[in-house]
Design a protein around this motif. Sequence first.
Motif, PDB file in Angstrom:
ATOM      1  N   ASP A   1       0.828  -1.196   0.000  1.00  0.00           N
ATOM      2  CA  ASP A   1       0.000   0.000   0.000  1.00  0.00           C
ATOM      3  C   ASP A   1       0.869   1.255   0.000  1.00  0.00           C
ATOM      4  O   ASP A   1       0.499   2.286  -0.563  1.00  0.00           O
ATOM      5  CB  ASP A   1      -0.923  -0.010   1.223  1.00  0.00           C
ATOM      6  CG  ASP A   1      -1.971   1.067   1.127  1.00  0.00           C
ATOM      7  OD1 ASP A   1      -2.626   1.143   0.074  1.00  0.00           O
ATOM      8  OD2 ASP A   1      -2.128   1.837   2.086  1.00  0.00           O
TER       9      ASP A   1
ATOM     10  N   LEU B   1      -7.241  -1.678   2.532  1.00  0.00           N
ATOM     11  CA  LEU B   1      -6.425  -0.467   2.653  1.00  0.00           C
ATOM     12  C   LEU B   1      -6.688   0.492   1.490  1.00  0.00           C
ATOM     13  O   LEU B   1      -6.754   1.704   1.672  1.00  0.00           O
ATOM     14  CB  LEU B   1      -4.935  -0.830   2.669  1.00  0.00           C
ATOM     15  CG  LEU B   1      -4.387  -1.340   3.990  1.00  0.00           C
ATOM     16  CD1 LEU B   1      -2.955  -1.832   3.821  1.00  0.00           C
ATOM     17  CD2 LEU B   1      -4.452  -0.239   5.038  1.00  0.00           C
ATOM     18  N   ARG B   2      -6.821  -0.086   0.287  1.00  0.00           N
ATOM     19  CA  ARG B   2      -7.065   0.766  -0.875  1.00  0.00           C
ATOM     20  C   ARG B   2      -8.441   1.395  -0.797  1.00  0.00           C
ATOM     21  O   ARG B   2      -8.729   2.355  -1.511  1.00  0.00           O
ATOM     22  CB  ARG B   2      -6.958  -0.036  -2.182  1.00  0.00           C
ATOM     23  CG  ARG B   2      -5.648  -0.721  -2.403  1.00  0.00           C
ATOM     24  CD  ARG B   2      -4.472   0.204  -2.398  1.00  0.00           C
ATOM     25  NE  ARG B   2      -4.299   0.916  -3.672  1.00  0.00           N
ATOM     26  CZ  ARG B   2      -3.276   1.721  -3.926  1.00  0.00           C
ATOM     27  NH1 ARG B   2      -2.348   1.915  -3.002  1.00  0.00           N
ATOM     28  NH2 ARG B   2      -3.169   2.325  -5.071  1.00  0.00           N
ATOM     29  N   GLY B   3      -9.296   0.833   0.046  1.00  0.00           N
ATOM     30  CA  GLY B   3     -10.637   1.383   0.185  1.00  0.00           C
ATOM     31  C   GLY B   3     -10.719   2.547   1.161  1.00  0.00           C
ATOM     32  O   GLY B   3     -11.756   3.163   1.315  1.00  0.00           O
ATOM     33  N   VAL B   4      -9.592   2.852   1.813  1.00  0.00           N
ATOM     34  CA  VAL B   4      -9.606   3.968   2.770  1.00  0.00           C
ATOM     35  C   VAL B   4      -9.693   5.288   1.996  1.00  0.00           C
ATOM     36  O   VAL B   4      -8.891   5.528   1.105  1.00  0.00           O
ATOM     37  CB  VAL B   4      -8.315   3.959   3.615  1.00  0.00           C
ATOM     38  CG1 VAL B   4      -8.276   5.171   4.518  1.00  0.00           C
ATOM     39  CG2 VAL B   4      -8.220   2.684   4.415  1.00  0.00           C
TER      40      VAL B   4
ATOM     41  N   ALA C   1      -9.180   8.845   0.559  1.00  0.00           N
ATOM     42  CA  ALA C   1      -7.941   9.604   0.495  1.00  0.00           C
ATOM     43  C   ALA C   1      -7.956  10.828   1.407  1.00  0.00           C
ATOM     44  O   ALA C   1      -6.909  11.254   1.890  1.00  0.00           O
ATOM     45  CB  ALA C   1      -7.680  10.035  -0.947  1.00  0.00           C
ATOM     46  N   GLU C   2      -9.159  11.345   1.678  1.00  0.00           N
ATOM     47  CA  GLU C   2      -9.240  12.567   2.509  1.00  0.00           C
ATOM     48  C   GLU C   2      -8.608  12.348   3.873  1.00  0.00           C
ATOM     49  O   GLU C   2      -8.024  13.249   4.463  1.00  0.00           O
ATOM     50  CB  GLU C   2     -10.704  12.999   2.694  1.00  0.00           C
ATOM     51  CG  GLU C   2     -11.446  13.321   1.417  1.00  0.00           C
ATOM     52  CD  GLU C   2     -11.893  12.081   0.670  1.00  0.00           C
ATOM     53  OE1 GLU C   2     -12.332  11.112   1.324  1.00  0.00           O
ATOM     54  OE2 GLU C   2     -11.744  12.059  -0.568  1.00  0.00           O
TER      55      GLU C   2
ATOM     56  N   TYR D   1      -6.042  10.554   4.659  1.00  0.00           N
ATOM     57  CA  TYR D   1      -4.585  10.710   4.605  1.00  0.00           C
ATOM     58  C   TYR D   1      -4.209  12.176   4.469  1.00  0.00           C
ATOM     59  O   TYR D   1      -3.292  12.661   5.109  1.00  0.00           O
ATOM     60  CB  TYR D   1      -4.007   9.935   3.412  1.00  0.00           C
ATOM     61  CG  TYR D   1      -4.152   8.458   3.553  1.00  0.00           C
ATOM     62  CD1 TYR D   1      -3.473   7.760   4.547  1.00  0.00           C
ATOM     63  CD2 TYR D   1      -4.975   7.750   2.688  1.00  0.00           C
ATOM     64  CE1 TYR D   1      -3.616   6.396   4.675  1.00  0.00           C
ATOM     65  CE2 TYR D   1      -5.124   6.392   2.813  1.00  0.00           C
ATOM     66  CZ  TYR D   1      -4.439   5.721   3.799  1.00  0.00           C
ATOM     67  OH  TYR D   1      -4.585   4.369   3.923  1.00  0.00           O
ATOM     68  N   GLU D   2      -4.981  12.871   3.622  1.00  0.00           N
ATOM     69  CA  GLU D   2      -4.688  14.292   3.417  1.00  0.00           C
ATOM     70  C   GLU D   2      -4.749  15.032   4.734  1.00  0.00           C
ATOM     71  O   GLU D   2      -3.852  15.789   5.084  1.00  0.00           O
ATOM     72  CB  GLU D   2      -5.677  14.891   2.414  1.00  0.00           C
ATOM     73  CG  GLU D   2      -5.219  14.708   0.979  1.00  0.00           C
ATOM     74  CD  GLU D   2      -6.325  15.012  -0.020  1.00  0.00           C
ATOM     75  OE1 GLU D   2      -7.126  15.926   0.241  1.00  0.00           O
ATOM     76  OE2 GLU D   2      -6.381  14.314  -1.047  1.00  0.00           O
TER      77      GLU D   2
ATOM     78  N   MET E   1      -8.306   1.202  10.231  1.00  0.00           N
ATOM     79  CA  MET E   1      -9.173   1.037   9.075  1.00  0.00           C
ATOM     80  C   MET E   1      -9.156  -0.409   8.549  1.00  0.00           C
ATOM     81  O   MET E   1     -10.126  -0.894   7.987  1.00  0.00           O
ATOM     82  CB  MET E   1      -8.754   1.986   7.941  1.00  0.00           C
ATOM     83  CG  MET E   1      -9.069   3.437   8.203  1.00  0.00           C
ATOM     84  SD  MET E   1     -10.796   3.753   8.641  1.00  0.00           S
ATOM     85  CE  MET E   1     -11.561   3.660   7.026  1.00  0.00           C
TER      86      MET E   1
END
Lengths: 437, 281, 288
Positions: free
Chosen positions: C91, C175-178, C180-181, C183-184, C204
């Motif tokens: 990831d 994990l890819r479904g988390v 993006a906001e 992380y931002e 998550m």
Amino acid sequence: MRKLWLILAAVVASVAFSQTVPALPAYNGPAVTITVWSWVPGLDKAVAAFEQAYPNIKVDVSNVGSGPNEYTKLLTALKAGTGAPDVAQIEYDFLPNFIDFGGLADISKYAAPYESAFVPWTWGQVSPDGKAVYAIPQDTGPFALVYREDLYKKYGLSVPKTWAEFEANAQKLAQATNGSVQYTDFYSTFAPWFMGLVWADGGKLWTHSGNGWTQSLNSASAKKVIDFWGNLVDKKYAATLPDFTSELNSALAKGQITTLIEAAWGPGSLASRLGAESAGTWRAAPLPQWGTGGTFASGNWGGSSDVVTSQSKHAEAATIFSLWLNTSPTALALNWENGGLFPAAKAGLTMPALHDTSKNPSKFFGGQDVAQVYAEASAGVPTDFQWAPWFLYANDNFNKYIADAVAGKTTWSAALDAWQQDVLNYAKGQGYQVSGQ
Amino acid sequence: MRRGGIAAVSWRVLVLILALYFLLPFFWLVISATKSTGQLFTSFGLGFASPWHLLDNIRGMLAFQDGVMGRWMLNTALYSGGVALASTLFSAMAGYAFSKFEFPFKTVLNLMILASVLVPITALVLPIFLILHDLGLINTYWAVVLPLLVNPLGVYLMLIFWDQGFPKALQDAAYLDGASEWRVFWQVGLPLVRNGLVTVGLFSFVSTWNNFFLPLVVLSKGSLYPVTVGLAIWNSTAQTGASVDYPAILVGALVSVLPLIVAFFTLQRYWQAGLTAGSVK
Amino acid sequence: MRRRWFVPYLFLAPFLSLFLLFYLVSIGYAVYLSLFVQRGIRPKIFTGLANYARVLHDDQFLSSLGTIARFGIIQIPIMLLIALALALYLDGLRNARWRTFFSLSFFLPYAMPTVIGGLLWGYLYSKGLSPFNQALAPLGLKIDFLGARGLLWSLGNIITWTWTGYNMVILYSALRGVPAELYEAARIDGASNAQVVRFIKLPMVAPALALAALFSIIGTLQIFAEPFVLRSLAFVPTNLMPNLYIYFTAFNYGNFNYAAALAVVLAVITFVLSIGMLALLNRQRSRL
């Protein structure tokens, strides 16, 4: 000389055949289609010939896998009460299990007159009590010795006629090569191989009388055989590589093992497993004997029969097909050429196709008429050897104890004792009337 | 690369070694497919042997029973493709219901589905055989496909993806816009759980591709076999004394893996994108 | 809400109808079978719970449970840890080609047909031919992979080999479904990589991890194909693992009734074991 003998044998056999075996029956019933489960390769060609001879019987044949794959399906269909074929191929040692299950039809009404068409011991396998008949014998696996002629020459070994000579060879080879080449291989994971050797000694593992069974997996004969092989293993004269594995194939291809005790289907199997490796260097000889001067005896490993299932509504047509498949010259030749089936029918043992030295397995054996060695072996197999319905349990648990003996954790005969006890407890637990001997 | 460069490189090396270890079986299969019967047992198993016999082996595979391999591959593709598509959709729908709705017997149903996964398939083969027989489906394509469409693990996976990927707020917004239940599920929801769909679909595809026991029991016509059953039956003749062509079987096994690799590559693209394209990661 | 009561059932219908037909009816039939004693297809005798009483005293079955417990306690955590580490690594990996290569490598063993397992493991695990043993030869070591001592470890290796990639894919896709906001927001707050992993990624991925653990427990208790394949190469006791024992009882010895009882008992045991996992799963879900 051998050719002359062959012709003579063929003449004698054909005379004997024509005198005692009635012609195959005609089928006068209504047009039927029978289903057949068999793993014999190329069976469709034999079926086409059969349908010509019997236009009222259509045969729908499926290969559903050999051995365990087919038995899984068959047990499921039998238990479900529906879906089983009319005819199924079953190995001899599994027959009592299916008989006991209630899955096989007694076809003595149609089949009994043909007993004399088959090598006597095979009929003993399909008709354990001598009255009911549960299958038609198909192919056989009598034992012979197969060896690397080149290696025998190189190390000055002669073909052993007795087990004592066999052991002497092993010792001589171990000294000559400092153990880098092993004389033979003990198939420790294959109980039926061991059982076949006990069979060759005239030993019995199970006998059925009245309503009860006697089990003697640790009889004197069984112990004699296991102690003999155990000694070879302990001294590292014999490897313990399971049959059909890459490791055994590799050892054979590299000449690290010189001699095997193989059933009649073994040479063909070796030829196809090893391909070009060691081709032409193999020879076959009669199974070593325990003493000199007695009558020659061999045992059997594998081989199969064709049963009619209890679900079949066409027992007569199914029996006729099974008889035809295993006695007619056309079928016997096809079964051998396409499927490597070493016949149970007397007529099959003398047919020219079997003794064709230009093809495998004879080709792989340097042009030797391998089938002749095995035909004589088949004649020496004792006729009264029996299996029990719980053979499968004994089979599956043989190695539990033998592996301990191989590892030196127990003695070989103690391993047999423990095996006998375990299997006996199981059989009693399943409700069989059985006593240890 | 600058930040923590050494650590990153050593991680890379470690994972690479692990990857090679995981690839061993595949290497072995590829290499073995190029060998003759003799070479298979005399040469080093993870090294090529000359001369190559790949073409001979492919020819051997194609010649087996008049090219029945092609038929088996086609069957397997039908079984796997059909099961993957339908069971993923069914799982997504069921997972959606569990994730987004409250309804009577929800907990009971939920537990029942879980409990059903706990009974080993070995005990269910006989009943399934009987049911299929009563429906007249033994020896048909449906016998393999129908039981595999039930994918309880897929339902649970989808449940999690629905929880995570399709927030309640978004769902409510869609309702406010006047979208029908099906539209909310199909047009608004599904694209958001793409990762889950791909994962469930891939698992379902691969497990159907490699399924052996069910087709073995419910099929007895060579023309309907999937490639696993066909190869197993072909391989089992090795123990009967009939001649058997190991290299051709190995090529068959290799060929049977290739579509799975293609499927993986194709689906991989959907994961790579992540949920929102152009994320900071 | 204006939502109609039958809507969830419509969504459930396709799955549920097949589920009822093939699972519930089948399980019901298996339970029915388990209440009888019947040799082959002879008349069957109703014996109530007698088969179950026998299960509780069946040393072979009990010993298979002991084996599987010891096996699972070691193998499942190792496998899940590797899968989680790999998923996190993938990831965080920026190079798409490496990511593809790695994920494919780890997933491939799952795709290998078990049919050729006998030939494959016969080579990798044989005393003489194994590349492992050839590598160890200079040290004078020779491992008996399939001997009594090595068998479970070798089996554990095969199962880890096969299923790590499977679990990795579950975790990775979670994990890819988390969004993006998340992380931002973390970056703006100045979170380090380790902090992102610890406070965003792990929480998550927790439900997926719990699910993977649940699948693994169930899968472990139902291990069948791998030990079955090894039987052609070495001695594998028919009661090494519970499901193997059930298979042999039914399809080798033809005792479908007793096998059904064994299967029901195994299911109950699995249920008890997975309740914990399920509770964990539900707690995590309710937090979201």
